[in-house]
Design a protein around this motif. Structure first.
Motif, mmCIF file in Angstrom:
data_model
loop_
_atom_site.group_PDB
_atom_site.id
_atom_site.type_symbol
_atom_site.label_atom_id
_atom_site.label_comp_id
_atom_site.label_asym_id
_atom_site.label_seq_id
_atom_site.Cartn_x
_atom_site.Cartn_y
_atom_site.Cartn_z
ATOM 1 N N VAL A 19 0.846 -1.190 0.000
ATOM 2 C CA VAL A 19 0.000 0.000 0.000
ATOM 3 C C VAL A 19 0.884 1.244 0.000
ATOM 4 O O VAL A 19 2.055 1.193 0.389
ATOM 5 C CB VAL A 19 -0.946 0.016 1.225
ATOM 6 C CG1 VAL A 19 -1.825 -1.227 1.220
ATOM 7 C CG2 VAL A 19 -0.169 0.128 2.529
ATOM 8 N N THR A 20 0.308 2.350 -0.435
ATOM 9 C CA THR A 20 1.046 3.614 -0.504
ATOM 10 C C THR A 20 0.670 4.471 0.694
ATOM 11 O O THR A 20 -0.464 4.929 0.807
ATOM 12 C CB THR A 20 0.706 4.356 -1.810
ATOM 13 O OG1 THR A 20 1.106 3.540 -2.914
ATOM 14 C CG2 THR A 20 1.438 5.694 -1.875
ATOM 15 N N CYS A 21 1.618 4.691 1.601
ATOM 16 C CA CYS A 21 1.369 5.507 2.793
ATOM 17 C C CYS A 21 1.656 6.980 2.543
ATOM 18 O O CYS A 21 1.313 7.813 3.380
ATOM 19 C CB CYS A 21 2.213 5.009 3.956
ATOM 20 S SG CYS A 21 1.852 3.322 4.457
ATOM 21 N N GLY A 68 -6.267 -16.626 5.925
ATOM 22 C CA GLY A 68 -7.380 -16.124 5.122
ATOM 23 C C GLY A 68 -7.512 -14.616 5.185
ATOM 24 O O GLY A 68 -8.600 -14.063 4.965
ATOM 25 N N ARG A 69 -6.404 -13.933 5.484
ATOM 26 C CA ARG A 69 -6.394 -12.478 5.468
ATOM 27 C C ARG A 69 -5.393 -12.012 4.407
ATOM 28 O O ARG A 69 -4.647 -12.813 3.845
ATOM 29 C CB ARG A 69 -5.976 -11.927 6.845
ATOM 30 C CG ARG A 69 -6.915 -12.361 7.969
ATOM 31 C CD ARG A 69 -6.583 -11.630 9.270
ATOM 32 N NE ARG A 69 -5.227 -11.919 9.726
ATOM 33 C CZ ARG A 69 -4.498 -11.086 10.478
ATOM 34 N NH1 ARG A 69 -5.001 -9.914 10.843
ATOM 35 N NH2 ARG A 69 -3.284 -11.426 10.878
ATOM 36 N N THR A 70 -5.395 -10.712 4.139
ATOM 37 C CA THR A 70 -4.437 -10.164 3.180
ATOM 38 C C THR A 70 -3.339 -9.436 3.935
ATOM 39 O O THR A 70 -3.623 -8.565 4.774
ATOM 40 C CB THR A 70 -5.137 -9.190 2.206
ATOM 41 O OG1 THR A 70 -6.151 -9.911 1.499
ATOM 42 C CG2 THR A 70 -4.139 -8.609 1.211
ATOM 43 N N ALA A 71 -2.089 -9.800 3.626
ATOM 44 C CA ALA A 71 -0.944 -9.117 4.228
ATOM 45 C C ALA A 71 -0.724 -7.788 3.528
ATOM 46 O O ALA A 71 -0.816 -7.701 2.301
ATOM 47 C CB ALA A 71 0.300 -9.987 4.117
ATOM 48 N N LEU A 72 -0.458 -6.761 4.302
ATOM 49 C CA LEU A 72 -0.144 -5.449 3.735
ATOM 50 C C LEU A 72 1.324 -5.140 3.997
ATOM 51 O O LEU A 72 1.806 -5.284 5.120
ATOM 52 C CB LEU A 72 -1.002 -4.360 4.392
ATOM 53 C CG LEU A 72 -2.520 -4.593 4.396
ATOM 54 C CD1 LEU A 72 -3.215 -3.422 5.096
ATOM 55 C CD2 LEU A 72 -3.050 -4.762 2.984
ATOM 56 N N LEU A 73 2.034 -4.748 2.953
ATOM 57 C CA LEU A 73 3.366 -4.173 3.135
ATOM 58 C C LEU A 73 3.208 -2.661 3.097
ATOM 59 O O LEU A 73 2.605 -2.112 2.172
ATOM 60 C CB LEU A 73 4.314 -4.621 2.010
ATOM 61 C CG LEU A 73 4.737 -6.087 2.021
ATOM 62 C CD1 LEU A 73 5.685 -6.356 0.840
ATOM 63 C CD2 LEU A 73 5.429 -6.461 3.329
ATOM 64 N N LEU A 74 3.730 -1.985 4.121
ATOM 65 C CA LEU A 74 3.631 -0.531 4.179
ATOM 66 C C LEU A 74 4.711 0.075 3.296
ATOM 67 O O LEU A 74 5.904 -0.216 3.463
ATOM 68 C CB LEU A 74 3.801 -0.043 5.621
ATOM 69 C CG LEU A 74 2.777 -0.579 6.626
ATOM 70 C CD1 LEU A 74 3.069 -0.019 8.025
ATOM 71 C CD2 LEU A 74 1.357 -0.235 6.213
#
Lengths: 329, 329
Positions: free
Chosen positions: A30-32, A75-81
């Motif tokens: 994601v774009t922070c 069953g979740r989505t990992a977010l990379l910051l």
């Protein structure tokens, strides 16, 4: 098979997170931030922490490849910051470690204007990676923060590839030899990226994919030609999806605070506004269709898995920290 | 027995770290800032990280009570990173967690001037803990950051004790009934602190210990009278030692950026400068002498151990995080 999107700039909320789950995404960067300084970037991280906490049934922040896999398995989505600029550093080499400790795992060296690290793809002159830029590259290597060159200028990018001790990424761009555009990348650059083990996230974003944006099949053709150019093991997806991004968001991305004039980013005066959604990829719920399109274009099952996320995962295993953050004992 | 100093404001370098080892200190809370805003406070943390890395044979940053004990067991001194103000928050509730994640474990709510959290001990009017202050107290509780009231005003302190879910500290002050001074604490306040399980770090700093600063024996008398007042289990040491602090440092502490006039802090116009070192406690190498002075004053061995560090360790076990920082999954 794990689905990974190498870069999104959506204005995430619960509905957009649900779309991630609808598409079965394992991981998305994601774009922070785009232009934010240190304090504004911390503010963004605080908002992200609160947002993720409020939606912990759908998503979780990952800081290692193992955490991506664990969150995916739940069953979740990992977010990379991620940040699409290095402005969060405010010129401090020590802040690479600080932001890495706070969970940031991807950063673009420049956004659309030259900074203290190097030049962007829109600058008429690119003097290459600065002395500070070399320090930033080495420190990002040490701290397990992935280097993104998507909006970075040619020479700065080449020197970043050269100076980096680990593979680097172009999370969202296409080969300029297939779609001529300042934002796209020369064959030389992409081959150097691949030779060092890097990954290119092929994007269907209209402004940089041209006629390949027409259908899932033409997008798969773009992927196939890119794979022919640099090897299928170096190709991933970087949708650059901007769900719920409004005109004010777009203006911030394109103009930031560096100009009072209208800027078009990857668009143009003739094509100024937000691009309409791709009919075949209105949001991430269409991710499974991308796998199908790749299979339809003749990619073998193992190749489909590699492009859909396997290559990104190999990259994350190589680049992200294995254990605890760099600053801790 | 573990020796703990609840607060120092020294300008630490290798020599001062060696003095910590010379005194056999198990743990000391260092001062990372007085008036610094968010970015300046991050700069200070970066400097501290580099300083600790360069002297890792002598010291290590601890973030839990277990880490203090582990570092102590290795023959090194554990450092707790502390701020003597809440200015690092820049008014953001979310930054408590951010700075906790970066290792900060102690923060004073105010330094010498009222802020958005509450009033200092030098403000003529103390309106108590603000609405933001209540949020900060609760968030510090959640994130395992110890609340320090040493320079905080009476009413703000009482309300912080009341609102805190865990014990709080006065890391470096004395009972005002023994040494009348704006920086010292009323019996009411100290009794409320003790009733909630808090700890007072008794200080030999000349400006707030008066005649008790004469010798180790008079200092032990101050400890004894304080123990009579609030119970020996609530008394620790907070030397407020300022090794290698120069006039410019002192001016920054006292005047910060809030005034162009000369301020004397805990001193006065008649007593304006840096205090000369205590002959019986020139630096932390004298810590064993303090234990001896306490024994000489009649403290039982278990009481000596409690005052020298055991009480602080109990407090840290209660207040600091047990495991991973609050922001991580």
């Amino acid at each position: 098979m794990i689905f990974v999107d190498g870069l999104e700039c959506s204005a995430f909320d619960r509905e957009v997170f649900e779309e991630l789950r609808g598409g079965g995404l394992g991981c998305v960067t994601v774009t922070c931030g785009f232009w934010e300084d240190t304090t504004e970037s911390l503010d963004a991280l605080v908002r992200w922490r609160d947002l993720v906490r409020a939606n912990a049934d759908l998503v979780g922040v990952a800081t290692t490849a193992a955490e991506i896999e664990a969150i995916h398995a739940q069953g979740r989505t990992a977010l990379l910051l991620g940040f699409q600029n290095s402005s969060f550093l405010s010129g401090r080499i020590g802040y690479v470690e600080v932001f890495a400790d706070l969970g940031v795992r991807v950063a673009q060296l420049t956004y659309n204007i030259q900074n203290d690290v190097g030049a962007s793809c829109y600058d008429p002159v690119d003097g290459g990676l600065t002395r500070f830029g070399r320090e930033v590259v080495a420190e990002m290597n040490r701290c397990g923060m992935a280097i993104d060159l998507s909006h970075v200028g040619e020479r700065t990018s080449m020197e970043a590839i050269e100076h980096s001790a680990v593979p680097v990424a172009v999370t969202h761009a296409n080969p300029a030899s297939l779609v001529p555009h300042a934002r796209n990348k020369s064959d030389d650059l992409l081959k150097a990226l691949a030779a060092r083990g890097g990954v290119l996230g092929v994007s269907g974003y209209r402004n940089i994919s041209g006629e390949y944006a027409a259908t899932a099949a033409t997008w798969a053709e773009l992927v196939a030609r890119t794979a022919d150019l640099i090897g299928v093991e170096h190709v991933g997806i970087g949708s650059d999806l901007g769900r719920k991004i409004g005109e004010a968001d777009l203006r911030w991305m394109r103009q930031g605070r560096w100009t009072r004039t209208v800027q078009y980013g990857a668009g143009s005066a003739a094509n100024p506004g937000k691009q309409p959604p791709l009919p075949w990829f209105p949001d991430t719920r269409s991710f499974p269709d991308l796998a199908e399109a790749l299979a339809g274009r003749g990619f073998a099952p193992g190749e489909v898995a590699a492009v859909m996320g396997g290559n990104w995962m190999r990259f994350y295993h190589e680049v992200l920290p294995a254990g605890r953050p760099a600053g801790e004992e």
